[in-house]
Enzyme design. Sequence first.
Site, mmCIF file in Angstrom:
data_model
loop_
_atom_site.group_PDB
_atom_site.id
_atom_site.type_symbol
_atom_site.label_atom_id
_atom_site.label_comp_id
_atom_site.label_asym_id
_atom_site.label_seq_id
_atom_site.Cartn_x
_atom_site.Cartn_y
_atom_site.Cartn_z
ATOM 1 N N PRO A 66 42.524 36.013 43.764
ATOM 2 C CA PRO A 66 43.625 35.080 43.531
ATOM 3 C C PRO A 66 44.425 35.410 42.272
ATOM 4 O O PRO A 66 43.874 35.579 41.199
ATOM 5 C CB PRO A 66 42.927 33.724 43.407
ATOM 6 C CG PRO A 66 41.498 34.009 43.209
ATOM 7 C CD PRO A 66 41.220 35.391 43.651
ATOM 8 N N GLU A 67 45.732 35.525 42.443
ATOM 9 C CA GLU A 67 46.652 35.640 41.316
ATOM 10 C C GLU A 67 47.462 34.349 41.284
ATOM 11 O O GLU A 67 47.113 33.391 41.961
ATOM 12 C CB GLU A 67 47.540 36.878 41.492
ATOM 13 C CG GLU A 67 46.712 38.164 41.604
ATOM 14 C CD GLU A 67 47.539 39.417 41.804
ATOM 15 O OE1 GLU A 67 48.652 39.494 41.269
ATOM 16 O OE2 GLU A 67 47.066 40.325 42.492
ATOM 17 N N LYS A 123 46.640 31.961 35.860
ATOM 18 C CA LYS A 123 45.672 31.935 36.958
ATOM 19 C C LYS A 123 44.622 30.847 36.760
ATOM 20 O O LYS A 123 43.641 30.793 37.496
ATOM 21 C CB LYS A 123 44.979 33.300 37.069
ATOM 22 C CG LYS A 123 45.925 34.465 37.269
ATOM 23 C CD LYS A 123 45.153 35.777 37.323
ATOM 24 C CE LYS A 123 46.036 36.950 36.973
ATOM 25 N NZ LYS A 123 45.241 38.188 36.801
ATOM 26 N N HIS A 147 26.302 31.146 48.564
ATOM 27 C CA HIS A 147 27.344 31.457 47.588
ATOM 28 C C HIS A 147 27.975 30.212 46.975
ATOM 29 O O HIS A 147 28.934 30.318 46.228
ATOM 30 C CB HIS A 147 28.414 32.332 48.228
ATOM 31 C CG HIS A 147 27.877 33.635 48.750
ATOM 32 N ND1 HIS A 147 27.218 34.525 47.938
ATOM 33 C CD2 HIS A 147 27.873 34.179 49.980
ATOM 34 C CE1 HIS A 147 26.839 35.573 48.665
ATOM 35 N NE2 HIS A 147 27.220 35.373 49.907
ATOM 36 N N ARG A 149 30.946 36.719 44.306
ATOM 37 C CA ARG A 149 30.573 37.639 43.219
ATOM 38 C C ARG A 149 30.181 36.952 41.912
ATOM 39 O O ARG A 149 29.905 37.628 40.920
ATOM 40 C CB ARG A 149 31.721 38.614 42.963
ATOM 41 C CG ARG A 149 31.920 39.495 44.164
ATOM 42 C CD ARG A 149 32.725 40.705 43.858
ATOM 43 N NE ARG A 149 33.005 41.374 45.124
ATOM 44 C CZ ARG A 149 33.952 42.260 45.314
ATOM 45 N NH1 ARG A 149 34.704 42.619 44.322
ATOM 46 N NH2 ARG A 149 34.134 42.816 46.477
ATOM 47 N N ARG A 154 42.404 50.480 37.232
ATOM 48 C CA ARG A 154 42.956 49.628 38.289
ATOM 49 C C ARG A 154 43.655 50.482 39.342
ATOM 50 O O ARG A 154 44.506 51.319 39.013
ATOM 51 C CB ARG A 154 43.975 48.635 37.707
ATOM 52 C CG ARG A 154 43.405 47.707 36.678
ATOM 53 C CD ARG A 154 42.606 46.601 37.317
ATOM 54 N NE ARG A 154 41.923 45.801 36.317
ATOM 55 C CZ ARG A 154 40.648 45.960 35.972
ATOM 56 N NH1 ARG A 154 39.920 46.897 36.530
ATOM 57 N NH2 ARG A 154 40.096 45.188 35.076
#
Length: 275
Positions: A2-3, A58, A90, A109, A259
């Site tokens: 997500p940005e 964000k 999760h 994660r 990146r």
Amino acid sequence: MPELPEVETVRRVLKKSLVGKRIKDIDIRYNPIIENDTNSFKENVIGKEIIDIARYGKYLMFCLNKGFILSHLRMEGKYFYMKEKMDNKHIHVVFYFDDDSILYYQDVRKFGRMQYLDGDIYNIPPLSLMGPDLVLNNDISIIDLYNKIHKSNKTIKQLLLDQGIVAGLGNIYVDEVLYASHISPKKKGDKITKRNIEDIIKESKRILSKAIELKGTTIRSYTSSLGVIGGYQDFLQVHTKIVCPNCKMTLNRVKIEGRMTYYCKKCQRWGKWRR
DNA sequence: ACTCCTTCCTGGAAGC
DNA sequence: TGCTTCCAGGAAGGAG
């Protein structure tokens, strides 16, 4: 990942359901998600009412009747709001509300973080350390941004990912903004012109606003957050693409400071005063 | 004070 | 086929 547009989409969805709900209990199953001491986090949050949901860069902000929960989704963080019970390995934080509805925080994660903060939220870290939000701030100073970027010999890609310079861009949208601005991601900050900065701000606003309209970008996303599937992936010009939409040359796919970066060597020349 | 490197974490892809 | 290794990625924290 997500940005800004994806976080804004989550904010809009959550705001519809959560404003006015009182937090009855919290179940923290994986402590590192919570940056505060978990007991003090619970003490500060249980019994509070959610009065608004805001966003800066964000960061998602649950505004309580006293204090805030500041939440960063990082790579895979997702919220699910529902009346029913759900469970999977999760889900790391669960908020129970007084009307028996439930907010689940799921994070495959475990990179996401949340914390309780009280006081003048914009004037204490981490928000006080952030650059202007590219969507909320309609009056970003070209000269301030130019000064920050121009004194650095880091690449423009790296600089735009730095949330202390501008808030909201991540790896996908940086590539899109630089492509639209005809600037090589490898161009160093001290070679960036004022005209470049103007283009970056203009294109960031255009691209991020369009992406918000389309509820964000969904790529490599197995589970949609809150059942929301974004539509901006259909408008991506370079990120994850093979061929330049403009000149049809094969795009460069290289790592810049770790990146993955997509750009067109021809349409985003550096060293030349294309712009 | 600045920049670079490592760490966190997992599932899916790639390699053998 | 099944096991192992590699890799992405935002941001914090440590090292130099």
